[in-house]
Design an enzyme around this catalytic site. Structure first.
Site, short mmCIF file in Angstrom:
data_model
loop_
_atom_site.label_atom_id
_atom_site.label_comp_id
_atom_site.label_asym_id
_atom_site.label_seq_id
_atom_site.Cartn_x
_atom_site.Cartn_y
_atom_site.Cartn_z
N ASP A 92 -1.03 1.61 -4.05
CA ASP A 92 -1.93 0.51 -4.69
C ASP A 92 -3.36 0.85 -4.95
O ASP A 92 -4.24 0.28 -5.26
CB ASP A 92 -2.00 -0.56 -3.70
CG ASP A 92 -2.79 -0.50 -2.32
OD1 ASP A 92 -2.87 0.78 -1.94
OD2 ASP A 92 -3.56 -1.36 -1.70
N ASP A 94 -5.87 2.31 -3.28
CA ASP A 94 -7.15 2.20 -2.43
C ASP A 94 -7.47 3.30 -1.65
O ASP A 94 -8.50 3.45 -0.98
CB ASP A 94 -7.20 0.91 -1.59
CG ASP A 94 -6.11 0.92 -0.73
OD1 ASP A 94 -5.22 1.83 -0.59
OD2 ASP A 94 -5.99 0.03 0.32
N SER A 115 0.68 -1.19 -0.11
CA SER A 115 -0.15 -0.11 0.03
C SER A 115 0.92 1.18 0.16
O SER A 115 1.53 1.66 -1.07
CB SER A 115 -1.00 -0.04 1.13
OG SER A 115 -1.91 0.95 1.06
N ASP A 142 -2.51 6.43 -3.49
CA ASP A 142 -1.33 5.82 -2.85
C ASP A 142 -0.83 4.59 -3.69
O ASP A 142 -1.40 4.53 -4.91
CB ASP A 142 -1.70 5.56 -1.51
CG ASP A 142 -2.79 4.23 -1.30
OD1 ASP A 142 -3.60 4.11 -2.46
OD2 ASP A 142 -2.83 3.56 -0.40
#
Length: 445
Positions: free
Chosen positions: A243, A245, A102, A241
């Site tokens: 990833d 999400d 992440s 960010d």
């Protein structure tokens, strides 16, 4: 949650090369997951990743383990976490696996799973995988080994899904948008989504090299985005960010717009359109200004523990469709099954286009309260500072002084011996003094 050896609240995560993020562990994890998931009858697993250099190594290890258990891997290449959840649903795969840490630096990585419906794996399945990890690896007969293939149009499929969440009658042709993809998984997705909806797009953080993910770019560091929005005289900026999400936005004046403000805009627009069902879920860290602004609109508000997993649990418990963390995780269950930065951003852009309002003006109905956070380190052998009478007494004094126009939150860090002291209220100087007064009481214990 039960005691687990490997799985945390968001999968398995750590520094690459250190247990558990090692090739041998991840190979065995793939095998164990394959053994458990194969019992459900499916033979295919979607595997996506962000742009970290370690993703190549870890996806190969996962694929080897899955193949040994008789399951086939479908690779998406670099793909946002919510895209893997979406593709898992549309391919009717038994599960989806995301290789990502992440918003963490490139030297970390992690593995998390989605079930067939695009939600996080049930606890019982994670526990079954952990139990399987204790066994010796065995290999299915050669004729039953899994295969590996690529989903060549994965990006295009997800781009079309994202665009379908934006109203057909609206366009972004009036907007100049700077988009920051954190050198992460949205780099080849978000700019194309926005351009295809008509926006004039300036892209930054879209040159991943394996080691620059989240490095002074993206939702966790919007300084580059703020500067570029002002330099380009853009209407707004959008940051994701690593990833994809999370989403954080920047208005035309360079002001940061966080997850609380984004949820406020989406909830209010849902109310205006007659589409809002129930209320909105935030967290213990959500700004009090959000709670008061929603109350003024007659929208119920509930707080969950910090973590998108807990936000989703609270939403399901109440039957509500909108939830968010101030860090930018925004969950819109009418659109998707998990936090999706691109989809959440598009709903804000739809509100701007429909109402012919700037992002700055859409935020104006919510007054953000100053929120002061002080971290205090403590030694574990001195007992729990939060249970000490002197700390309780000072906290009670501060709460009495703030009344209904402020709040105090004391909580322990889940990863370090830290007490996080948060005080929120209308007067910044006052809440700063209060936060340090409580912090001093904690230090004195």
């Amino acid at each position: 949650m039960s005691n687990r050896k490997y799985f945390g609240t968001d999968g398995i995560r750590g520094r690459v090369g250190d247990a558990p993020i090692t090739p041998d562990f991840v190979l065995k994890l793939g095998w164990a997951a394959g053994k458990v998931l194969a019992r459900h009858g499916s033979r295919k697993i979607i595997i996506g990743k962000d742009t970290r250099i370690s993703g190549y190594m870890l996806e190969s290890a996962l694929e080897a383990g899955l193949a040994a258990a008789g399951l086939s891997a479908l690779f998406t290449g670099p793909m946002p976490t919510p895209a893997v959840a979406y593709l898992t649903r549309t391919f009717r795969a038994e599960a989806g696996i995301v290789i990502s840490a992440s918003h963490n630096p490139f030297y970390d990585n992690g593995i998390k799973f989605f079930s067939i419906d695009g939600t996080k794996l049930p606890d019982a399945v994670e526990e079954a995988i952990e139990a399987e990890m204790e066994k010796e690896i065995s290999c299915v007969d050669s004729a039953e080994l899994g295969k590996a293939s690529r989903i060549v149009d994965a990006a295009g499929r997800y781009i079309e899904f994202c665009k379908a969440t934006f109203p057909n009658e609206l366009s972004l042709s009036e907007l100049k948008i700077v988009v920051d993809c954190a050198n992460g998984a949205t780099y080849h997705i978000a700019p194309n989504v926005l351009r295809e909806l008509g926006a004039n797009v300036i892209a930054i953080g879209c040159e991943p090299n394996g080691v620059n993910i989240n490095a002074e770019v993206g939702a966790t560091d919007v300084r580059a985005l703020q500067a570029r929005v002002l330099a380009e005289k853009a209407d707004l900026g959008i940051a994701f960010d690593g990833d994809g999400d999370r989403v954080i936005m920047v208005d035309h004046e360079g002001n940061k717009v966080d997850g609380d403000q984004i949820m406020y805009i989406i909830a209010r627009e849902g109310l205006r359109q007659g589409q809002l069902r129930g209320g909105a879920v935030g967290t213990l860290m959500s700004n009090m200004g959000l709670e008061l602004a929603l109350k003024q609109l007659g929208i119920p508000f509930a707080r969950a523990k910090v973590g998108d997993r807990y936000v989703l649990e609270k939403m399901q418990e109440k039957g509500w469709r909108i939830g968010a963390e101030n860090s930018g995780h925004v969950i819109l269950l009418d659109k998707t099954t998990t936090g999706d930065g691109i989809v959440a951003g598009l709903q804000v852009l739809a509100a701007m286009a429909r109402n012919h309002m700037s992002l700055h003006d859409l935020c104006s109905g919510m007054k953000m309260f100053p929120q002061i956070l002080v971290n205090v380190r403590y030694t574990a052998d001195s007992g729990d500072p939060l249970e000490h009478e002197s700390v309780k007494a000072v906290t009670a004094e501060v709460e009495a002084a703030l009344g209904s126009r402020g709040r105090v939150l004391l909580r322990k860090s889940g990863t370090e011996p830290l007490i996080r002291v948060m005080v929120e209220g209308e007067d910044e100087a006052q809440v700063t003094e209060f936060a340090h007064r409580i912090a001093d009481a904690v230090k004195a214990v």
